[in-house]
Design a protein around this motif. Sequence first.
Motif, short mmCIF file in Angstrom:
data_model
loop_
_atom_site.label_atom_id
_atom_site.label_comp_id
_atom_site.label_asym_id
_atom_site.label_seq_id
_atom_site.Cartn_x
_atom_site.Cartn_y
_atom_site.Cartn_z
N ALA A 136 21.46 51.54 -12.28
CA ALA A 136 21.48 51.83 -10.85
C ALA A 136 22.77 51.33 -10.21
CB ALA A 136 20.26 51.21 -10.16
N ALA A 137 23.24 50.16 -10.62
CA ALA A 137 24.48 49.62 -10.06
C ALA A 137 25.66 50.49 -10.45
CB ALA A 137 24.69 48.18 -10.54
N ILE A 138 25.72 50.94 -11.69
CA ILE A 138 26.81 51.81 -12.13
C ILE A 138 26.76 53.14 -11.38
CG2 ILE A 138 27.71 53.14 -14.09
CD1 ILE A 138 26.78 50.73 -15.87
N GLY A 139 25.56 53.70 -11.25
CA GLY A 139 25.41 54.94 -10.49
C GLY A 139 25.79 54.76 -9.03
N GLY A 140 25.37 53.65 -8.45
CA GLY A 140 25.71 53.37 -7.06
C GLY A 140 27.21 53.24 -6.84
N LEU A 184 12.79 52.36 -3.08
CA LEU A 184 14.01 52.99 -3.56
C LEU A 184 13.88 54.51 -3.47
CD1 LEU A 184 16.80 52.83 -4.82
CD2 LEU A 184 15.71 52.58 -7.07
N ALA A 185 12.73 55.05 -3.87
CA ALA A 185 12.49 56.49 -3.78
C ALA A 185 12.55 56.95 -2.33
CB ALA A 185 11.13 56.83 -4.40
N VAL A 186 11.90 56.21 -1.43
CA VAL A 186 11.90 56.58 -0.02
C VAL A 186 13.31 56.52 0.55
CG1 VAL A 186 11.15 55.80 2.28
CG2 VAL A 186 9.51 55.90 0.41
N SER A 187 14.04 55.47 0.22
CA SER A 187 15.40 55.30 0.75
C SER A 187 16.33 56.42 0.31
CB SER A 187 15.99 53.96 0.29
OG SER A 187 15.22 52.88 0.75
N LEU A 188 16.36 56.72 -0.99
CA LEU A 188 17.26 57.76 -1.48
C LEU A 188 16.84 59.14 -0.98
CD1 LEU A 188 17.95 56.54 -5.12
CD2 LEU A 188 19.51 56.49 -3.15
N THR A 189 15.54 59.40 -0.96
CA THR A 189 15.06 60.68 -0.46
C THR A 189 15.41 60.84 1.02
OG1 THR A 189 13.27 60.67 -2.09
CG2 THR A 189 13.01 62.14 -0.20
N GLY A 190 15.22 59.79 1.79
CA GLY A 190 15.56 59.83 3.22
C GLY A 190 17.05 60.04 3.46
N VAL A 191 17.89 59.35 2.70
CA VAL A 191 19.34 59.53 2.83
C VAL A 191 19.71 60.97 2.51
CG1 VAL A 191 21.56 58.93 1.76
CG2 VAL A 191 19.97 57.12 2.42
N ALA A 192 19.15 61.52 1.45
CA ALA A 192 19.47 62.90 1.07
C ALA A 192 19.03 63.89 2.15
CB ALA A 192 18.81 63.24 -0.27
N LEU A 193 17.81 63.74 2.65
CA LEU A 193 17.31 64.68 3.66
C LEU A 193 18.10 64.56 4.97
CD1 LEU A 193 13.47 64.44 3.00
CD2 LEU A 193 15.05 66.29 2.35
N ALA A 194 18.44 63.33 5.37
CA ALA A 194 19.26 63.15 6.57
C ALA A 194 20.64 63.77 6.36
CB ALA A 194 19.37 61.67 6.91
N GLY A 195 21.20 63.58 5.19
CA GLY A 195 22.51 64.16 4.90
C GLY A 195 22.47 65.68 4.91
N GLY A 252 24.93 55.39 -2.60
CA GLY A 252 25.52 54.44 -3.54
C GLY A 252 25.25 53.01 -3.14
N PHE A 253 25.39 52.73 -1.85
CA PHE A 253 25.11 51.37 -1.38
C PHE A 253 23.62 51.03 -1.47
CE2 PHE A 253 29.40 51.52 0.54
CZ PHE A 253 29.87 50.33 0.03
N VAL A 254 22.76 52.02 -1.31
CA VAL A 254 21.31 51.78 -1.50
C VAL A 254 21.06 51.37 -2.94
CG1 VAL A 254 19.06 52.93 -1.63
CG2 VAL A 254 20.51 53.25 0.38
N LEU A 255 21.62 52.09 -3.89
CA LEU A 255 21.44 51.74 -5.31
C LEU A 255 22.02 50.36 -5.61
CD1 LEU A 255 22.21 55.21 -6.89
CD2 LEU A 255 20.04 53.96 -7.07
N LEU A 256 23.20 50.09 -5.08
CA LEU A 256 23.79 48.76 -5.27
C LEU A 256 22.94 47.67 -4.63
CD1 LEU A 256 27.52 49.73 -4.69
CD2 LEU A 256 26.59 48.73 -6.79
N GLY A 257 22.38 47.98 -3.46
CA GLY A 257 21.54 47.01 -2.77
C GLY A 257 20.28 46.66 -3.55
N PHE A 258 19.66 47.65 -4.17
CA PHE A 258 18.48 47.36 -4.98
C PHE A 258 18.88 46.62 -6.26
CE2 PHE A 258 16.28 50.16 -2.15
CZ PHE A 258 14.99 49.67 -2.16
N GLY A 292 21.43 44.67 -6.65
CA GLY A 292 21.83 43.31 -6.28
C GLY A 292 20.71 42.47 -5.73
N GLY A 293 19.56 43.08 -5.47
CA GLY A 293 18.42 42.34 -4.96
C GLY A 293 18.41 42.19 -3.46
N TRP A 294 19.35 42.81 -2.76
CA TRP A 294 19.42 42.65 -1.31
C TRP A 294 18.45 43.55 -0.58
CZ3 TRP A 294 24.18 43.90 -3.87
CH2 TRP A 294 24.84 42.76 -4.34
N LEU A 295 18.03 44.64 -1.21
CA LEU A 295 17.11 45.57 -0.57
C LEU A 295 15.73 45.55 -1.20
CD1 LEU A 295 19.41 48.70 -0.04
CD2 LEU A 295 18.78 46.93 1.61
N THR A 296 15.49 44.65 -2.11
CA THR A 296 14.19 44.58 -2.77
C THR A 296 13.21 43.88 -1.85
OG1 THR A 296 15.29 44.45 -4.89
CG2 THR A 296 13.00 43.77 -4.84
#
Length: 179
Positions: free
Chosen positions: A15-19, A127-138, A158-164, A166-170
């Motif tokens: 996830a971090a590499i993808g982010g 994580l699913a909700v966050s990425l889905t929401g970002v995509a739909l808003a975009g 990308g920052f959502v994936l990095l946040g999860f 890194g433990g900042w969004l968990t």
Amino acid sequence: MRTRPSGARLGALIAAIGGLSFVLVNAATLPLPWSWILPALGAAAFLAALVRLRRPDALPAGTRPSRQAWRVYGLSVGLMILAFPLGAWALRRAGLPEVTILWVILVVGLHFWPFARAFQAPVFRPLAVSLTGVALAGIGAALAGWPWAPASAAVLAGFVLLGFSGGWLTLRSPHVTGA
């Protein structure tokens, strides 16, 4: 002697590499100063996530997933990989190739839903909700005519994936554990 990374640790690393990839590739298309500020922030978040993932207590200990969980994992990843080119093809045919990256983010977000259930790891739900929401808003912003919507949403994803990673969004609660 080196030990193999746990599934949770490996997943967080992926996830971090993808982010970081989402941030670096898509921020480059944004106007200055964002095209250089965001990659620098992404690289810093990636390094911080790597430092966190090296700690032995970085992720909760989990149980070995069942064969059924691994089947769900394989099926959802396979469907995700199949959905990428099919959606890109459909978007090109519809005259919307610029939203292809948002399709990718949507599919990545959606593929975490079966993970949460199969691995009994509710941490995948936000994580699913966050990425889905970002995509739909975009997608909504792109269809409304905002030219930077696809790249901006991809950087945010990308920052959502990095946040999860890194433990900042968990989410921290007794009911949201696992990885």
